[in-house]
Design a protein around this motif. Structure first.
Motif, PDB file in Angstrom:
ATOM      1  N   GLU A   1      30.812 -13.410   7.976  1.00  0.00           N
ATOM      2  CA  GLU A   1      29.493 -13.631   7.386  1.00  0.00           C
ATOM      3  C   GLU A   1      28.685 -14.552   8.277  1.00  0.00           C
ATOM      4  OE1 GLU A   1      29.404 -14.748   3.275  1.00  0.00           O
ATOM      5  OE2 GLU A   1      31.221 -13.612   2.817  1.00  0.00           O
ATOM      6  N   LEU A   2      27.398 -14.246   8.381  1.00  0.00           N
ATOM      7  CA  LEU A   2      26.454 -15.144   9.033  1.00  0.00           C
ATOM      8  C   LEU A   2      25.684 -15.838   7.925  1.00  0.00           C
ATOM      9  CD1 LEU A   2      25.083 -16.303  11.509  1.00  0.00           C
ATOM     10  CD2 LEU A   2      23.521 -14.352  11.505  1.00  0.00           C
ATOM     11  N   LEU A   3      25.900 -17.142   7.803  1.00  0.00           N
ATOM     12  CA  LEU A   3      25.315 -17.914   6.716  1.00  0.00           C
ATOM     13  C   LEU A   3      24.235 -18.836   7.253  1.00  0.00           C
ATOM     14  CD1 LEU A   3      28.616 -18.904   4.869  1.00  0.00           C
ATOM     15  CD2 LEU A   3      27.136 -16.957   4.413  1.00  0.00           C
TER      16      LEU A   3
ATOM     17  N   HIS B   1      36.148 -27.416  13.155  1.00  0.00           N
ATOM     18  CA  HIS B   1      35.670 -26.588  14.272  1.00  0.00           C
ATOM     19  C   HIS B   1      35.078 -25.271  13.785  1.00  0.00           C
ATOM     20  CE1 HIS B   1      39.026 -23.655  14.170  1.00  0.00           C
ATOM     21  NE2 HIS B   1      39.724 -24.683  13.718  1.00  0.00           N
ATOM     22  N   TRP B   2      35.633 -24.722  12.676  1.00  0.00           N
ATOM     23  CA  TRP B   2      35.127 -23.445  12.180  1.00  0.00           C
ATOM     24  C   TRP B   2      33.799 -23.591  11.430  1.00  0.00           C
ATOM     25  CZ3 TRP B   2      34.662 -24.084   7.012  1.00  0.00           C
ATOM     26  CH2 TRP B   2      35.546 -24.971   6.379  1.00  0.00           C
ATOM     27  N   ALA B   3      33.383 -24.827  11.151  1.00  0.00           N
ATOM     28  CA  ALA B   3      32.149 -25.049  10.397  1.00  0.00           C
ATOM     29  C   ALA B   3      31.005 -25.517  11.277  1.00  0.00           C
ATOM     30  CB  ALA B   3      32.398 -26.085   9.290  1.00  0.00           C
ATOM     31  N   ARG B   4      31.223 -25.534  12.603  1.00  0.00           N
ATOM     32  CA  ARG B   4      30.156 -26.017  13.483  1.00  0.00           C
ATOM     33  C   ARG B   4      29.086 -24.941  13.660  1.00  0.00           C
ATOM     34  NH1 ARG B   4      34.362 -28.784  17.753  1.00  0.00           N
ATOM     35  NH2 ARG B   4      34.978 -30.499  16.358  1.00  0.00           N
ATOM     36  N   PRO B   5      27.827 -25.313  13.428  1.00  0.00           N
ATOM     37  CA  PRO B   5      26.749 -24.323  13.504  1.00  0.00           C
ATOM     38  C   PRO B   5      26.601 -23.735  14.903  1.00  0.00           C
ATOM     39  CG  PRO B   5      26.033 -26.320  12.381  1.00  0.00           C
ATOM     40  CD  PRO B   5      27.355 -26.627  12.993  1.00  0.00           C
ATOM     41  N   SER B   6      26.291 -22.439  14.947  1.00  0.00           N
ATOM     42  CA  SER B   6      25.967 -21.799  16.222  1.00  0.00           C
ATOM     43  C   SER B   6      24.544 -22.141  16.645  1.00  0.00           C
ATOM     44  CB  SER B   6      26.106 -20.280  16.091  1.00  0.00           C
ATOM     45  OG  SER B   6      27.400 -19.935  15.659  1.00  0.00           O
ATOM     46  N   LEU B   7      23.699 -22.432  15.664  1.00  0.00           N
ATOM     47  CA  LEU B   7      22.297 -22.714  15.959  1.00  0.00           C
ATOM     48  C   LEU B   7      21.765 -23.690  14.913  1.00  0.00           C
ATOM     49  CD1 LEU B   7      19.710 -21.934  17.618  1.00  0.00           C
ATOM     50  CD2 LEU B   7      19.292 -20.192  15.861  1.00  0.00           C
ATOM     51  N   VAL B   8      20.968 -24.646  15.356  1.00  0.00           N
ATOM     52  CA  VAL B   8      20.284 -25.585  14.461  1.00  0.00           C
ATOM     53  C   VAL B   8      18.788 -25.474  14.729  1.00  0.00           C
ATOM     54  CG1 VAL B   8      19.999 -28.001  13.774  1.00  0.00           C
ATOM     55  CG2 VAL B   8      22.256 -27.171  14.475  1.00  0.00           C
ATOM     56  N   VAL B   9      18.006 -25.309  13.671  1.00  0.00           N
ATOM     57  CA  VAL B   9      16.543 -25.258  13.809  1.00  0.00           C
ATOM     58  C   VAL B   9      15.975 -26.480  13.098  1.00  0.00           C
ATOM     59  CG1 VAL B   9      14.445 -23.967  13.318  1.00  0.00           C
ATOM     60  CG2 VAL B   9      16.556 -22.740  13.876  1.00  0.00           C
ATOM     61  N   ARG B  10      15.318 -27.351  13.888  1.00  0.00           N
ATOM     62  CA  ARG B  10      14.758 -28.590  13.338  1.00  0.00           C
ATOM     63  C   ARG B  10      13.283 -28.664  13.700  1.00  0.00           C
ATOM     64  NH1 ARG B  10      18.012 -33.519  15.223  1.00  0.00           N
ATOM     65  NH2 ARG B  10      19.437 -32.697  13.613  1.00  0.00           N
ATOM     66  N   GLU B  11      12.445 -28.678  12.656  1.00  0.00           N
ATOM     67  CA  GLU B  11      10.989 -28.756  12.852  1.00  0.00           C
ATOM     68  C   GLU B  11      10.492 -27.660  13.786  1.00  0.00           C
ATOM     69  OE1 GLU B  11      10.206 -32.695  14.143  1.00  0.00           O
ATOM     70  OE2 GLU B  11      10.694 -33.622  12.210  1.00  0.00           O
TER      71      GLU B  11
ATOM     72  N   ARG C   1      12.084 -26.121  16.140  1.00  0.00           N
ATOM     73  CA  ARG C   1      12.703 -26.096  17.464  1.00  0.00           C
ATOM     74  C   ARG C   1      14.163 -25.692  17.351  1.00  0.00           C
ATOM     75  NH1 ARG C   1      14.564 -31.205  20.710  1.00  0.00           N
ATOM     76  NH2 ARG C   1      15.367 -30.226  22.587  1.00  0.00           N
ATOM     77  N   SER C   2      14.592 -24.704  18.142  1.00  0.00           N
ATOM     78  CA  SER C   2      15.972 -24.236  18.132  1.00  0.00           C
ATOM     79  C   SER C   2      16.804 -25.050  19.105  1.00  0.00           C
ATOM     80  CB  SER C   2      16.032 -22.758  18.534  1.00  0.00           C
ATOM     81  OG  SER C   2      15.239 -21.988  17.668  1.00  0.00           O
ATOM     82  N   MET C   3      18.032 -25.397  18.697  1.00  0.00           N
ATOM     83  CA  MET C   3      18.907 -26.181  19.562  1.00  0.00           C
ATOM     84  C   MET C   3      20.359 -25.973  19.172  1.00  0.00           C
ATOM     85  SD  MET C   3      18.029 -29.933  17.926  1.00  0.00           S
ATOM     86  CE  MET C   3      16.298 -29.549  17.754  1.00  0.00           C
ATOM     87  N   ARG C   4      21.247 -26.338  20.065  1.00  0.00           N
ATOM     88  CA  ARG C   4      22.672 -26.312  19.748  1.00  0.00           C
ATOM     89  C   ARG C   4      23.044 -27.591  19.015  1.00  0.00           C
ATOM     90  NH1 ARG C   4      26.076 -23.301  24.453  1.00  0.00           N
ATOM     91  NH2 ARG C   4      24.640 -21.570  24.793  1.00  0.00           N
ATOM     92  N   LEU C   5      24.218 -27.554  18.386  1.00  0.00           N
ATOM     93  CA  LEU C   5      24.654 -28.711  17.612  1.00  0.00           C
ATOM     94  C   LEU C   5      24.777 -29.948  18.499  1.00  0.00           C
ATOM     95  CD1 LEU C   5      25.667 -29.886  14.921  1.00  0.00           C
ATOM     96  CD2 LEU C   5      27.977 -29.168  15.561  1.00  0.00           C
ATOM     97  N   ARG C   6      25.231 -29.755  19.741  1.00  0.00           N
ATOM     98  CA  ARG C   6      25.402 -30.895  20.640  1.00  0.00           C
ATOM     99  C   ARG C   6      24.068 -31.591  20.892  1.00  0.00           C
ATOM    100  NH1 ARG C   6      28.760 -29.510  25.854  1.00  0.00           N
ATOM    101  NH2 ARG C   6      30.232 -29.068  24.163  1.00  0.00           N
TER     102      ARG C   6
ATOM    103  N   HIS D   1      17.777 -26.340   9.418  1.00  0.00           N
ATOM    104  CA  HIS D   1      18.281 -25.002   9.094  1.00  0.00           C
ATOM    105  C   HIS D   1      19.406 -24.698  10.080  1.00  0.00           C
ATOM    106  CE1 HIS D   1      14.815 -24.313   6.492  1.00  0.00           C
ATOM    107  NE2 HIS D   1      14.063 -24.817   7.471  1.00  0.00           N
ATOM    108  N   VAL D   2      20.590 -24.407   9.551  1.00  0.00           N
ATOM    109  CA  VAL D   2      21.736 -24.165  10.421  1.00  0.00           C
ATOM    110  C   VAL D   2      22.277 -22.762  10.172  1.00  0.00           C
ATOM    111  CG1 VAL D   2      22.332 -26.614  10.490  1.00  0.00           C
ATOM    112  CG2 VAL D   2      23.385 -25.164   8.788  1.00  0.00           C
ATOM    113  N   TYR D   3      22.798 -22.148  11.242  1.00  0.00           N
ATOM    114  CA  TYR D   3      23.329 -20.786  11.183  1.00  0.00           C
ATOM    115  C   TYR D   3      24.789 -20.821  11.644  1.00  0.00           C
ATOM    116  CZ  TYR D   3      18.430 -19.574  10.710  1.00  0.00           C
ATOM    117  OH  TYR D   3      17.133 -19.489  10.264  1.00  0.00           O
ATOM    118  N   ILE D   4      25.676 -20.314  10.799  1.00  0.00           N
ATOM    119  CA  ILE D   4      27.111 -20.386  11.064  1.00  0.00           C
ATOM    120  C   ILE D   4      27.721 -19.011  10.861  1.00  0.00           C
ATOM    121  CG2 ILE D   4      29.263 -21.591  10.502  1.00  0.00           C
ATOM    122  CD1 ILE D   4      27.573 -23.710   9.090  1.00  0.00           C
ATOM    123  N   PHE D   5      28.491 -18.549  11.832  1.00  0.00           N
ATOM    124  CA  PHE D   5      29.178 -17.253  11.751  1.00  0.00           C
ATOM    125  C   PHE D   5      30.655 -17.537  11.479  1.00  0.00           C
ATOM    126  CE2 PHE D   5      30.932 -13.302  13.752  1.00  0.00           C
ATOM    127  CZ  PHE D   5      30.305 -12.411  12.898  1.00  0.00           C
ATOM    128  N   VAL D   6      31.151 -17.134  10.302  1.00  0.00           N
ATOM    129  CA  VAL D   6      32.504 -17.506   9.892  1.00  0.00           C
ATOM    130  C   VAL D   6      33.228 -16.313   9.270  1.00  0.00           C
ATOM    131  CG1 VAL D   6      32.003 -19.942   9.477  1.00  0.00           C
ATOM    132  CG2 VAL D   6      31.644 -18.284   7.650  1.00  0.00           C
TER     133      VAL D   6
END
Length: 612
Positions: free
Chosen positions: A417-419, A437-447, A449-454, A464-469
């Protein structure tokens, strides 16, 4: 001709829109929504706006198709884990319970109205089953958070008892119609036909469910066509089972159960489509049945039909529930609530058409009485389900708080699922808790702007976070991204004022609240293992176990179903064996308290000794 088409479309869509708008009233004021649907149909009918609809065959056809859609959706939304938990009591109520309710109600109808025994039993069969649409709406849309076993028992019963009631009704119609003929239907033939119908319906339903799953895996359909394809297959299962002599309603429910638990492709879009279609089916079914009824014929029957409705609510249903649930050791308050939530609805009205279609002399009388009984049920029970659940102490505090989540579809992701979560204030992730490790977002959108969790660092409220699990993780993720559960004053009373460590030895309880509280074998267990043993190895959120003057309450369970958090209360809930009328005793006491407007005081106990 063209004008007639426009006029019919205008009237039909107007009624559907009126029914849809009435949902705002139901959600705001707690009204039983299906009663409003019926009311709109009655208001538009012969004694209202004057729409003359007197086609019993068409009403039965439309109602049957709508019921098939509703049953497939209820099966599709029932997890197997829930089914295993409540299958025993639910199936007992759906089979033996329907028969007992019908016989008791039929006996009352025979002596009160003077119907022949067969006609009285026919009336009992017509009103014997609970309505899936009414029960699902009041429990789910009404946001009544019950213990899982109670909720599952009610929902599974309402989804599986229709085939029994339909079979009994049709059989009794045939028996009455064949009286005085040489080809009268013998009882043994009726019993054999019952076994055949249920067996064929179950076989076709399970096979049809697996067929739906296999076709969805093999065929690469357009996403927009997928829900329509599944709907068509479900109706094919319904019609196919009926064509070979089986129960189409049982078949379509089982097909939904199999398909819904197989994690098929495009599941989220199918569920959304099914939910909307199920609402439309309910609206159409209640509107059509309301249009067919003639309220002016009800007036003369009210002195007989209203007492029969109350007899069904306060006597017939509670007695049937008591006998069916006796082997399953339900506490008195839970059994009383199950007895009270035996709402009648469109299925009973639909079955009331069967005597008319069968050409019985008293067919219209049976239909009218069944209609009034349904109105009494929705008025009396529909308005009081929430208050009674609270008065009986059955409302379970929410496990987690509000959650903003969207499930997204990806091609070829049947078991993943992509949540998309919106991070809410106060959630564990905003407090800096370490993400697995399985709950780390693949993508974070803040204001925007798209960015990685790091790059994002600690997640913030509003992200807004997107996680594929894999599909086994979403429930765990929900806890990480939910806000804290809102704790009401009564929540502490429900779960006990004090926490108890499940890993502590059970002998501590005996020392603090005994002696003689526990047996020698039980003293060697941990407190968590002791609770599990008393619950036969199946602990559930909000389970309660009494030990003399105290009660242990399950506050949480881990992934393996073991107790992970416990509370202690000095006010053990009443869990004695069920009384003769499990619906009457707790329900009447609750009704008396409710009418007097009194509030239950909460006597507090002192803190437990330190070694507890």
């Amino acid at each position: 001709m063209e004008q007639a088409v426009y006029l019919a479309t205008l009237v039909g869509t107007g009624l559907v829109l009126a029914a849809a708008f009435s949902s705002l009233i139901a959600f705001r004021f707690g009204a039983p929504l299906l009663l409003l649907f019926l009311g709109i149909g009655l208001a538009a009918g012969e004694n209202g706006l004057g729409i003359d609809f007197d086609n019993a065959g068409l009403a039965y056809f439309l109602g049957s198709i709508a019921l098939a859609v509703i049953l497939f959706d209820s099966g599709f939304g029932t997890p197997l884990a829930v089914l295993r938990q409540a299958a025993g009591p639910a199936l007992a109520l759906a089979t033996l319970g329907v028969g007992l309710t019908g016989v008791l109600f039929g006996a009352a109808a025979h002596f009160l109205i003077g119907l022949s025994w067969l006609e009285a039993l026919l009336l009992g069969a017509v009103v014997a089953s609970t309505d899936a649409a009414a029960v699902f709406f009041l429990l789910r849309a009404g946001n009544i958070n019950l213990r899982e076993r109670v909720r599952a028992t009610l929902e599974i019963e309402s989804g599986t008892n229709d085939p029994i009631a339909i079979f009994l009704t049709v059989t009794l119609v045939e028996l009455i119609a064949s009286q005085g003929r040489e080809e009268a239907l013998p009882l043994w033939a009726a019993l054999g036909d019952f076994v055949l119908k249920m067996g064929l319906g179950a076989a076709v339903g399970v096979a049809g469910g697996f067929l739906i799953v296999r076709l969805m895996e093999r065929l690469d359909l357009d996403r927009g066509l997928t829900p329509i394809f599944v709907l068509a297959l479900s109706l094919l299962v319904f019609a196919g089972a009926g064509a070979v002599g089986g129960s189409g309603f049982l078949a379509v429910y089982l097909a939904g159960l199999v398909a819904g638990n197989a994690r098929i492709r495009s599941e989220a879009s199918i569920r959304g489509f099914q939910e909307g279609l199920s609402w439309l089916a309910q609206i159409i079914m209640f509107l059509v049945l309301g249009l067919y009824a003639t309220p002016s014929e009800f007036v003369a029957l009210l002195p007989f039909a209203v007492p029969l409705g109350l007899f069904l609510i306060l006597v017939a249903r509670p007695v049937a529930v008591w006998l069916c649930l006796l082997p399953f050791r339900f506490p008195a308050n839970e059994a009383g609530f199950v007895a009270w939530v035996g709402l009648r609805g469109a299925v009973s009205i639909l079955l009331g058409l069967t005597p008319i279609l069968g050409g019985l002399e008293d067919g219209r009388l049976i239909f009218n009485i069944a209609f009034i009984v349904v109105l009494v049920s929705l008025l009396v029970q529909g308005w009081t389900v929430g208050p009674f659940a609270r008065r009986l102490g059955l409302i379970v505090p929410q496990k987690i708080g509000p959650l903003e989540k969207v499930e997204l579809e990806l091609p070829g992701s049947a078991h993943h699922e992509l949540l998309a979560y919106t991070v809410v204030p106060g959630s564990p992730v905003t407090r800096g808790e370490r993400l697995p490790h399985w709950a780390r977002p693949s993508l974070v959108v803040r204001e925007g702007r798209s960015m990685r969790l790091r790059e994002a660092g600690r997640l913030q409220a509003g992200d807004h976070v997107y996680i594929f699990v894999p599909d086994r993780y979403p429930r765990l993720l929900d806890r990480l991204f939910a806000s804290p559960a809102r704790v009401e004053p009564e929540d502490a009373d429900f779960f006990g004022a004090f926490a108890v460590d499940p890993q502590r030895p059970a002998s501590d309880l005996d020392a603090a609240y005994g002696p003689g509280l526990l047996g020698e074998e039980e003293k060697r267990l941990t407190i968590g293992a002791l609770v599990m043993a008393r619950l036969n190895g199946e602990a559930e959120y909000a389970d309660r176990v009494s030990f003399g003057p105290i009660e242990l309450i399950v506050r949480d369970v881990d992934e393996n179903g073991r107790v992970s958090a416990l509370g202690l209360s000095f006010e053990p809930a009443t869990t004695e064996a069920m009384p003769i009328l499990p619906g009457a005793a707790p329900v009447v006491r609750a009704l008396a308290r409710w009418l007097r407007g009194t509030r239950r005081g909460s006597a507090k106990g002192g803190p437990p000794p330190e070694n507890a």
